[in-house]
Design a protein around this motif. Structure first.
Motif, PDB file in Angstrom:
ATOM      1  N   GLN A 272     -26.892  22.025  -2.925  1.00 48.93           N
ATOM      2  CA  GLN A 272     -27.706  23.262  -2.845  1.00 48.93           C
ATOM      3  C   GLN A 272     -28.816  22.964  -1.856  1.00 48.93           C
TER       4      GLN A 272
ATOM      5  N   LYS B 258     -25.455  31.360  -2.984  1.00 44.20           N
ATOM      6  CA  LYS B 258     -27.262  31.542  -3.403  1.00 44.20           C
ATOM      7  C   LYS B 258     -27.991  31.360  -2.331  1.00 44.20           C
TER       8      LYS B 258
ATOM      9  N   ALA C 161     -23.270  27.854  -4.373  1.00 46.30           N
ATOM     10  CA  ALA C 161     -24.429  27.170  -3.812  1.00 46.30           C
ATOM     11  C   ALA C 161     -24.507  27.700  -2.573  1.00 46.30           C
TER      12      ALA C 161
END
Length: 558
Positions: free
Chosen positions: A278, A325, A322
């Motif tokens: 991330q 996001k 990830a």
């Protein structure tokens, strides 16, 4: 020495925007040879007829012709070699590239038009081969070369890989003489490392580059990006490393430098699902990454194991979540037609596609290629002949030919199309991305595009104007705003935005073509002529600029 480095793809590939481009390696070879004082002509012959190729060879009379041979263009490469020998029997013909490297013995034994083959990484090898040729020394003494000696085939000593990639000259610094090469399109594709940390059974990269990965330094990468932006006006790039994110610290430093130097570029890259996290994806987004391409291949653990992927569907889901996001578009590569693949394996892949929601993807049947463990194993088991690519025509050969393969491909494509419709970021998604990433012009661009697609022109324009206020030195806000204004028939506003873009990136060819079109539409032929003239100074062969200049009543030399 006068050297022609050439590439000619297969006829179907000539229509493909990627296959028809020069292999990136040829530009690096050219840079090394030119640095050593040789005259090098780079030629993309993908859309050149064979009669035109003959005239070109007659006109140039090269002493050495280097041909980039892939599996898809192996026949075209041999025909090009034969034509070069026909025009000048004294010309030295050298092959390089993946197919030539992995089938060097077959090429030399069966095609007497080929004098030598550069194996694998070619910069230092080709340079020394040229020197040996100039001095009359046997080519078999050159490390990394396979060649013909009389009626025999000789293999030179092995060559070590280039240890310091930063020492190689940048291909875009001075491309030199070119024929049929669209440099702006060509130089969008940047290589920052060589090799791959994986060893997938269907991939020949490990054998070509050697085991492990070698990296250019972050400073070298960002230097090249800045050079290409300033010299050619490029603001979008595609990193074509096998696994751009293989070295986490290096990626973070590249992203830091891009931000620190305010390059304001948009880019995409290829990676593996187990080579991102991330924090890295957030840094990439802030530095301009708008899309990441993962080699997913299958949603079946058994099929992933059969391909040697060393990943699991859970790894795919984590990486995809990830990326989503962070607000980076997701593109996936998928494979079908794997030995033992069943309807249940297919359904597992379809379900995985639905869960990860990629924006787009590609599906390819599993094929044999030289230099892969997949082919070596099939030859050992006598499932295919060792001389498969010499005995049969075709870009590649399917591992499976039963009806399941095409049915499976169609099912995966439908699943991708369905997922693509569900993959669009919502207002809530964009809000969450801003919370996680902070300000990123990529988020603003993507939301402006989403609003435009939904018919909310005012909202899209509002975001773009905010971008130009937030980062007035970022060309992407002005470019997006100009496009919206143009589509809304605000020609004067669009012209102002394109002029601002041209001030920020003085060599951005599309800005001048757009200004020419806008001012011509407004009836200002003199201004249109000036803009088209500037575009032609940047690229005398640009078709849109040539057409516009003719409409404006000016010639190329006026």
């Amino acid at each position: 020495m006068k050297i022609l480095l050439a590439y000619k793809c297969h006829p179907q590939g000539a229509k493909d925007p990627f296959t028809s481009l020069l292999p990136v390696g040829l530009l690096s070879l050219s840079a090394v040879l030119r640095e050593a004082g040789h005259r090098v002509i780079l030629a993309n012959l993908s859309r050149t007829s064979w009669s035109e190729v003959r005239h070109l060879l007659q006109r140039l009379s090269p002493e050495l012709v280097g041909v980039s041979q892939f599996t898809h263009n192996r026949s075209e490469s041999v025909r090009l070699a034969a034509l070069a020998k026909e025009v000048d029997p004294a010309c030295c013909v050298v092959f390089g590239g993946p197919h030539a490297t992995h089938s060097w013995r077959e090429q030399l034994e069966r095609h007497r038009e080929v004098d030598a083959i550069v194996l694998g990484e070619g910069e230092q090898t080709l340079l020394e081969l040229v020197q040996a040729r100039s001095e009359g020394r046997p080519l078999s003494q050159v490390a990394g070369v396979a060649c013909r000696e009389g009626n025999d085939v000789a293999l030179g000593p092995a060559r070590a890989a280039v240890a310091e990639l930063d020492r190689l000259p940048l291909p875009g610094a001075d491309p030199g003489e070119t024929i049929g090469v669209d440099l702006r399109r060509q130089l969008e594709f940047v290589i920052t490392s060589r090799g791959c940390p994986a060893s997938c059974l269907f991939c020949s990269s490990p054998l070509f580059w050697g085991r492990g990965v070698r990296f250019r330094s972050p400073a070298s990468v960002v230097q090249e990006l800045r050079l290409l932006k300033e010299r050619f006006g490029l603001i979008y790039f595609s990193f074509r490393d096998d696994t751009f994110t293989a070295n986490r610290a290096r990626v973070l430093e590249i992203c830091r430098l891009i931000e620190e130097q305010r390059l304001h570029i948009l880019w995409n890259c290829q990676s593996r699902v187990n080579a991102v996290d991330q924090e890295m994806l957030v840094a990439m987004k802030r530095a301009g990454c708008e899309c990441i391409q993962f080699g997913v291949e299958s949603g079946s653990p058994e099929m992933l194991k059969a391909l040697g992927k060393k990943i699991l569907p859970a790894d795919v889901e984590r990486a995809a979540a990830a990326a989503r996001k962070a607000g980076i578009n997701l593109s996936v590569y998928l494979i079908t037609g794997i030995p033992g693949e069943t309807d249940e394996d297919l359904q597992q892949t379809v379900r995985l596609i639905d869960r990860i929601r990629p924006q787009d993807g590609q599906v390819s049947p599993l094929v044999y290629y030289p230099g892969t463990e997949l082919l070596h194993g099939a030859v050992r088991r006598r499932e295919v002949p060792a001389q498969l690519f010499e005995e049969k025509e075709g870009e590649g050969f399917l591992v499976r030919r039963d009806p399941f393969v095409e049915c499976s491909r169609q099912s995966m494509m439908k699943a991708l199309q369905k997922a693509g419709k569900k993959a669009r970021f919502t207002r809530a998604d964009f809000a969450a991305q801003r919370e996680l990433v902070g300000y990123s012009f990529v988020t603003e661009l993507l939301q402006a595009e989403a609003l435009e697609q939904d018919g909310d022109w005012e909202g899209a324009v509002r975001i773009c104007r905010a971008m130009t206020r937030q980062e007035p030195d970022n060309p992407w806000g002005w470019l997006q705003l100009a496009g919206l204004q143009e589509r809304a028939d605000d020609l004067a506003g669009a012209a102002r935005s394109y002029r601002q873009l041209a001030q920020l990136v003085p060599n951005h060819l599309p800005a001048y073509v757009a200004l020419g079109e806008l001012t011509l539409a407004q009836g200002d032929r003199a201004a249109a002529a000036r803009h088209y003239q500037r575009a032609l100074e940047l690229d005398p062969a640009d078709e849109a600029a040539l057409e516009g200049a003719a409409q404006a009543g000016v010639g190329r030399g006026k």
